[in-house]
Design a protein around this motif. Structure first.
Motif, short mmCIF file in Angstrom:
data_model
loop_
_atom_site.label_atom_id
_atom_site.label_comp_id
_atom_site.label_asym_id
_atom_site.label_seq_id
_atom_site.Cartn_x
_atom_site.Cartn_y
_atom_site.Cartn_z
N UNK A 169 0.85 -1.19 0.00
CA UNK A 169 0.00 0.00 0.00
C UNK A 169 0.89 1.24 0.00
N UNK A 170 0.72 2.11 -1.00
CA UNK A 170 1.60 3.28 -1.12
C UNK A 170 1.14 4.46 -0.28
N UNK A 171 -0.09 4.44 0.20
CA UNK A 171 -0.58 5.51 1.08
C UNK A 171 -0.11 5.20 2.50
N UNK A 172 0.86 5.99 2.98
CA UNK A 172 1.46 5.69 4.28
C UNK A 172 0.46 5.76 5.42
N UNK A 173 -0.51 6.64 5.32
CA UNK A 173 -1.52 6.74 6.38
C UNK A 173 -2.34 5.46 6.45
N UNK A 174 -2.76 4.98 5.30
CA UNK A 174 -3.56 3.75 5.26
C UNK A 174 -2.73 2.55 5.69
N UNK A 175 -1.50 2.47 5.19
CA UNK A 175 -0.66 1.31 5.51
C UNK A 175 -0.34 1.26 7.00
N UNK A 176 -0.09 2.40 7.62
CA UNK A 176 0.20 2.41 9.06
C UNK A 176 -1.03 2.03 9.87
N UNK B 57 -12.60 0.75 -0.52
CA UNK B 57 -12.35 1.86 0.41
C UNK B 57 -13.49 2.87 0.30
N UNK B 58 -13.85 3.53 1.39
CA UNK B 58 -13.39 3.27 2.76
C UNK B 58 -14.10 2.05 3.35
N UNK B 59 -13.45 1.35 4.27
CA UNK B 59 -14.03 0.18 4.91
C UNK B 59 -13.74 0.23 6.40
N UNK B 60 -14.54 -0.48 7.16
CA UNK B 60 -14.29 -0.55 8.61
C UNK B 60 -13.23 -1.61 8.87
N UNK B 61 -12.34 -1.30 9.80
CA UNK B 61 -11.25 -2.22 10.09
C UNK B 61 -11.75 -3.58 10.56
N UNK B 62 -12.85 -3.59 11.29
CA UNK B 62 -13.36 -4.86 11.79
C UNK B 62 -13.84 -5.74 10.64
N UNK B 63 -14.29 -5.11 9.53
CA UNK B 63 -14.68 -5.90 8.37
C UNK B 63 -13.46 -6.53 7.72
N UNK B 64 -12.38 -5.76 7.59
CA UNK B 64 -11.15 -6.31 7.03
C UNK B 64 -10.64 -7.45 7.91
N UNK C 7 -1.40 -1.72 9.47
CA UNK C 7 -0.34 -2.40 10.21
C UNK C 7 -0.63 -2.40 11.70
N UNK C 8 -1.00 -1.25 12.22
CA UNK C 8 -1.26 -1.14 13.66
C UNK C 8 -2.45 -2.01 14.08
N UNK C 9 -3.52 -1.96 13.30
CA UNK C 9 -4.72 -2.73 13.65
C UNK C 9 -4.46 -4.24 13.60
N UNK C 10 -3.76 -4.67 12.58
CA UNK C 10 -3.45 -6.09 12.45
C UNK C 10 -2.51 -6.56 13.57
N UNK C 11 -1.53 -5.75 13.89
CA UNK C 11 -0.60 -6.12 14.97
C UNK C 11 -1.31 -6.16 16.32
N UNK C 12 -2.26 -5.26 16.52
CA UNK C 12 -3.04 -5.28 17.76
C UNK C 12 -3.89 -6.55 17.87
N UNK C 13 -4.14 -7.18 16.74
CA UNK C 13 -4.93 -8.41 16.73
C UNK C 13 -4.06 -9.66 16.58
#
Length: 226
Positions: A7-14, A101-108, A17-23
């Motif tokens: 993902x080239x959008x750093x805001x989206x990629x971060x 996009x946009x999507x809810x993180x819980x859906x991803x 990354x953070x949400x997946x790592x938290x899970x």
């Protein structure tokens, strides 16, 4: 579980990354398709999440190239393009799932877990061979019948593997010799019959129904009835 985000959008990629790592996932990020492809082929990931619009190699092309080299890799596509044609193009490229996009993180997260679970079942089924109450695990090299573990020599294991992979099909001595022993069959020897008898004593002797049968003049068959 290790996930690659492309993902080239750093805001989206971060955020991803953070949400997946938290899970509980381990995450690596690539910011263009070329680097994403390099990482995907070099490392052992359980799932890839890629955007469609990427520098150097676009997501559709990347997905096609990865699918050719990593045919079993679960891939989720992310895009702002949500028309039916866009989705069809993504699936045709080899994506397993498609999120607009946009999507809810819980859906991803739900999509990620579902895809990993489905992939795990598919992977598991690919190394477990079953017939009747006979089960072979190609990873652990174990064989069980009716839940009882049976000890086989390497050659017996290889012969039984071939028979399980071709259950209910008559296998000639020549075919067994070629596929199991990599030999052109010599009609002056009976080593295949000897190994078939070894298997019978271990697989059939103390169990019912009998599974290994001789077809006179034709060969052998693994079948639950004669």
């Amino acid at each position: 579980m290790k996930i690659l985000i492309i993902e080239d959008d750093t805001r989206v990629s971060e955020l991803l990354k953070r949400s997946l790592e938290e899970n509980g996932f381990e995450v690596e990020v690539a910011y263009d398709g070329q680097m994403g492809k390099k990482l995907a082929l070099q490392n052992n990931y359980q799932l890839i999440i890629t955007d469609v619009v990427l520098p150097k190699i676009d997501g559709i092309t990347l997905c096609k190239e990865l699918r050719n080299q990593l045919p079993d890799m679960p891939i989720i596509m992310l895009t702002a393009l949500g028309t039916t044609d866009d989705k069809v193009e993504g699936f045709d490229a080899g994506a397993d799932d498609y999120l607009v996009k946009p999507f809810e993180m819980r859906e991803l997260l739900a999509r990620v877990r579902a895809l990993l679970k489905r992939h795990s079942k598919t992977t598991q089924s690919s190394f477990i061979l079953n017939y009747a109450d006979l089960e072979m695990n190609l990873h652990t090299k174990t064989v069980k019948r009716n839940g009882i573990e049976i000890s086989l020599t390497p050659k017996e294991f290889k012969l039984l593997t071939f028979m399980l992979q071709n259950a209910e099909r008559v296998l000639s001595r020549a075919e067994i010799a070629e596929k199991v022993w990599d030999l052109h069959f010599d009609t002056g020897t009976n080593f295949i019959d000897v190994y078939i008898n070894y298997l019978r004593k271990k697989i059939d002797k103390d169990f019912s129904p009998k599974l290994i049968h001789t077809k006179s003049g034709m060969g052998f068959i693994l079948k639950a009835d004669a």
